[in-house]
Design a protein around this motif. Structure first.
Motif, mmCIF file in Angstrom:
data_model
loop_
_atom_site.group_PDB
_atom_site.id
_atom_site.type_symbol
_atom_site.label_atom_id
_atom_site.label_comp_id
_atom_site.label_asym_id
_atom_site.label_seq_id
_atom_site.Cartn_x
_atom_site.Cartn_y
_atom_site.Cartn_z
ATOM 1 N N LEU A 197 9.870 33.115 3.542
ATOM 2 C CA LEU A 197 10.195 34.120 4.554
ATOM 3 C C LEU A 197 11.123 35.202 4.015
ATOM 4 C CD1 LEU A 197 10.728 31.851 7.689
ATOM 5 C CD2 LEU A 197 8.758 33.293 7.184
ATOM 6 N N PHE B 142 9.099 34.714 13.594
ATOM 7 C CA PHE B 142 9.881 34.737 12.356
ATOM 8 C C PHE B 142 11.204 34.011 12.530
ATOM 9 C CE2 PHE B 142 12.990 36.623 9.501
ATOM 10 C CZ PHE B 142 12.323 36.564 8.281
ATOM 11 N N TYR C 25 7.828 41.655 11.154
ATOM 12 C CA TYR C 25 7.974 41.370 9.734
ATOM 13 C C TYR C 25 6.595 41.308 9.088
ATOM 14 C CZ TYR C 25 12.741 40.093 11.013
ATOM 15 O OH TYR C 25 14.022 40.106 11.500
#
Length: 257
Positions: free
Chosen positions: A212, A197, A185
């Protein structure tokens, strides 16, 4: 022309001195003759030259037809007609029916009108059939793949995983400081591996979920291109297979993250 000299032969343009070729037996000297082959066999046989008494499509054979002794036929044939032999080897109508002798007899009820039998079937167990509250009613319906549209142009697929084309992958995770391998990511210049993540998405130790959500799933182009440390690229897979994989990932991303 002098007296006593023979006249010249009339052979110009295929006249009397030369036999003219006909198509069924001879080949025409043109494009039609090259494409069509002549007829084979005996071409001078007419319809009356066949042996109809030997081969015929009539129902009875000629020598077995009932004839007349009075000199005329049709409704006056005095000879005995040929009778067909009776065939008794045909199956009877009972052979096509189901054999009822093998079916067991039904038991007689102990009470009239079978009153002791169950009126309704037994209810299914909850473990076998889920109840009404087991279904997710708030699931999003009519999900569609995200496409990039343009006025007068073709729709372009927005891939669920962005492919980064670079000669050498130097991205490192901002949490564990390890090289990002596979899918990871990225948001701007910040990179997170899949393990970090998912951990921060669940426990929110370093990043909040609102932050996020801005990250996008990316991967390097090592499975598609081979740069060999340069800016040039060598195609490793077909474009059709790559497009098919992107469509499959875009569809599955609607149901699984």
């Amino acid at each position: 022309m002098l007296f006593g000299d023979e006249p010249p032969a009339k052979i110009a343009f295929g006249t009397t001195a030369v036999n003219r070729p006909t198509f069924p037996t001879d080949i025409a000297h043109d494009c039609f003759g090259n494409g069509q082959t002549p007829l084979r066999g005996v071409p001078n046989v007419g319809p009356g030259s066949y042996n109809n008494e030997e081969k015929t499509t009539f129902r009875y054979v000629l020598d077995q037809q009932p004839m007349s002794r009075r000199g005329y036929t049709f409704n006056a044939r005095t000879e005995m007609r040929k009778t067909f032999e009776v065939k008794n080897n045909n199956p009877s109508p009972d052979t096509y029916q189901m054999d009822l002798t093998r079916i067991p007899e039904k038991k007689r009820a102990f009470k009239p009108f079978n009153e002791i039998s169950e009126r309704f079937k037994a209810r299914a167990r909850s473990a076998d059939v889920p109840g009404p509250g087991s279904y997710e009613c708030d699931v999003k319906q009519n999900r569609q793949i995200h496409m990039l549209h343009s006025f007068g142009g073709r729709a372009k697929l927005i891939p669920a995983i962005k492919t980064k084309c670079m000669a050498l992958n130097t991205d490192k995770c901002a949490v564990c400081q390890q090289a990002a391998i596979g899918d990871y990511y990225q948001y701007r210049n910040e990179v997170l591996c899949s393990k970090c993540f998912n951990f921060n998405w669940q426990w929110q130790e370093k990043y909040k979920r609102t932050y996020l959500q801005a990250f996008q799933k990316v991967r390097d182009c090592s499975s598609i291109h081979d740069h060999a440390g340069t800016s040039a690229k060598i195609q490793l897979s077909d474009d059709k297979l790559t497009t098919k994989l992107q469509r499959k990932e875009a569809y599955l991303s609607l149901y699984w993250a």
